[in-house]
Design an enzyme around this catalytic site. Structure first.
Site, PDB file in Angstrom:
ATOM      1  N   ARG A  92      28.634  70.749  84.971  1.00  0.00           N
ATOM      2  CA  ARG A  92      27.602  69.495  85.597  1.00  0.00           C
ATOM      3  C   ARG A  92      26.846  68.840  84.235  1.00  0.00           C
ATOM      4  O   ARG A  92      25.654  68.389  84.363  1.00  0.00           O
ATOM      5  CB  ARG A  92      26.780  69.992  86.620  1.00  0.00           C
ATOM      6  CG  ARG A  92      27.437  70.492  87.668  1.00  0.00           C
ATOM      7  CD  ARG A  92      28.146  69.296  88.487  1.00  0.00           C
ATOM      8  NE  ARG A  92      28.884  69.751  89.508  1.00  0.00           N
ATOM      9  CZ  ARG A  92      30.134  70.471  88.986  1.00  0.00           C
ATOM     10  NH1 ARG A  92      30.622  70.078  87.816  1.00  0.00           N
ATOM     11  NH2 ARG A  92      30.930  70.913  89.895  1.00  0.00           N
ATOM     12  N   SER A 151      25.247  68.439  96.525  1.00  0.00           N
ATOM     13  CA  SER A 151      24.564  69.858  96.206  1.00  0.00           C
ATOM     14  C   SER A 151      23.288  69.374  95.364  1.00  0.00           C
ATOM     15  O   SER A 151      23.111  68.728  94.490  1.00  0.00           O
ATOM     16  CB  SER A 151      25.597  70.763  95.365  1.00  0.00           C
ATOM     17  OG  SER A 151      26.791  70.891  95.837  1.00  0.00           O
ATOM     18  N   GLU A 164      20.345  69.402  90.519  1.00  0.00           N
ATOM     19  CA  GLU A 164      21.329  68.620  89.899  1.00  0.00           C
ATOM     20  C   GLU A 164      21.085  67.023  89.986  1.00  0.00           C
ATOM     21  O   GLU A 164      21.467  66.495  89.107  1.00  0.00           O
ATOM     22  CB  GLU A 164      22.718  68.766  90.837  1.00  0.00           C
ATOM     23  CG  GLU A 164      23.784  68.181  90.482  1.00  0.00           C
ATOM     24  CD  GLU A 164      25.039  68.456  91.300  1.00  0.00           C
ATOM     25  OE1 GLU A 164      25.621  69.721  91.537  1.00  0.00           O
ATOM     26  OE2 GLU A 164      25.630  67.416  91.662  1.00  0.00           O
TER      27      GLU A 164
END
Ligand SMILES: Cc1cc2nc3c(=O)[nH]c(=O)nc-3n(C[C@H](O)[C@H](O)[C@H](O)COP(=O)(O)OP(=O)(O)OC[C@H]3O[C@@H](n4cnc5c(N)ncnc54)[C@H](O)[C@@H]3O)c2cc1C
Length: 351
Positions: free
Chosen positions: A166, A244, A343
């Site tokens: 990520r 998420s 995130e």
């Protein structure tokens, strides 16, 4: 009237933009970014708005919405499995999910497990999107950007993008690069890569590491994602999210041994490291699906289908959502001593 950013984000959160410009061509995109930079105005580059949590106060500078289009490939449509590999260059503003559908229909493999992820193609390298055992970095050949510091166009090969879990050089240095287009190198054929994700393998009826047709992988992923509220659906508040909200923590083996219960998930993450599941930690810290009724008056809650998604039930403010995020993060620290990291990109506030 000022453009409201809640109309441009999947969470439906965010106040007014100081100025809002939609760029339909690469020239318009670069010109809009240059104009903001030359007048020293704050700039927010916005594509699908699916990884953004914008403050209720909005964004005081210029918001440039990337709406560029164009897909070029070096193989003919229908050439399919006979080619040795397709090189496909896609404008940043193209819709990612539509591109995945086109790739699967064209028998271009390598991104089928990334079906159903919202947003634009140009945003995928930013956090190296990933799902169900695939990451976009596995098929990216190069990324062309406007460099706001050097004031010129640059091309980064995949290895220069510094992709990680990520993350990428673009996420690490967020004010510098505006992605113009992304070039993918996709193997041709109808069979997907070995399936690396246990739940997907089970759904497809193959062994972990086995292979399945890309069209079946795509259908299975979309089915799994829909069951978790991870495919956008305006009628389903469980999908009014940024996906998420927390990344899966990567821990040293020593920290994991001290902090993680024996039954917590553990996946190898390189030298002396392992990755655990943020969803598991959240659930085992006492937060169940749908949590948030008392905390935010039910305006912002965990998804009723997936504990890792924080959702707007219709009338939430960004403040409500952050209240929920802080409570979850604090609960996981209290129970396990592990700090979860968000995130999505927060604009105008911090967690
Ligand atoms: C229901 C749902 C499911 C999701 N599932 C997944 C998943 O499985 N895996 C995953 O990795 N992510 C997932 N996400 C998160 C999100 O979809 C991805 O991160 C996506 O790539 C964001 O794209 P976007 O166009 O919406 O970016 P935006 O939200 O518009 O922007 C995100 C960030 O990228 C920057 N940015 C956008 N465009 C450019 C550009 N052209 N150049 C430079 N910077 C740019 C923005 O400034 C911002 O910092 C999910 C989100 C939702 C809502």
């Amino acid at each position: 009237m000022a453009e409201l950013l809640r109309d441009h984000t999947t969470l439906r959160l965010g106040g007014p933009a100081g100025r809002f410009v939609e760029a339909h061509s690469e020239e318009e995109l670069i010109a809009a970014v240059r104009a903001a930079d030359e007048s020293a105005e704050p700039l927010l580059v916005l594509s699908g708005g699916s990884n953004l949590v914008v403050a209720d106060a909005g964004f005081p500078g210029t918001v440039v919405k990337v709406a560029t289009t164009g897909i070029e490939s070096d193989v003919e449509p229908g050439q399919g499995a006979s080619c040795s590999g397709a090189t496909v260059t896609v404008a940043a503003g193209e819709d990612w999910e539509a591109f995945v559908a086109r790739a699967v229909a064209s028998e271009w493999a390598g991104i089928e497990a990334l079906s159903g992820i919202p947003g634009a193609v140009g945003s995928t390298p930013i956090q190296n999107v990933g799902a169900y055992g695939q990451e976009v970095s596995e098929t990216i050949a190069r990324v062309r950007v406007w460099d706001r510091v050097l004031k010129g166009v640059r091309t980064f090969t995949a290895s220069e993008c510094v992709f990680g879990y990520r993350t990428s050089r673009f996420k690490a240095d967020p004010q510098r690069h505006v992605v113009l287009d992304v070039t993918f190198q996709l193997p041709c054929g109808t069979l997907g890569a070995p399936v690396k994700y246990a739940e997907l393998a089970r759904t497809l009826g193959v062994e972990l590491g086995g292979r399945a047709p890309i069209a079946e992988v795509r259908d299975a992923v979309l089915r799994l994602r829909r069951g978790k509220g991870m495919v956008l659906d305006p009628a389903d508040h469980d999908t009014w999210s940024a996906g998420s909200f927390f990344t899966n923590p990567i821990l040293s083996n020593a920290v994991a041994a001290a902090a993680l219960p024996d039954d917590a998930p553990r996946y190898p993450a390189g030298d002396g490291l392992l990755k655990t599941s943020a969803a598991w930690l959240i659930e085992h810290a006492g937060f169940s699906k749908g949590f948030g009724a008392e905390l935010t008056g039910g305006r912002a809650t965990l998804s009723t289908k997936h504990t890792l998604a924080l959702t707007n039930r219709g009338a939430a403010s960004a403040t409500d959502l952050l209240t929920l995020a802080r409570a979850v993060r604090a609960g996981v620290i209290e129970r396990f001593g592990i700090e979860l990291h968000h995130e999505p990109v927060l604009v105008g506030h911090t967690l």
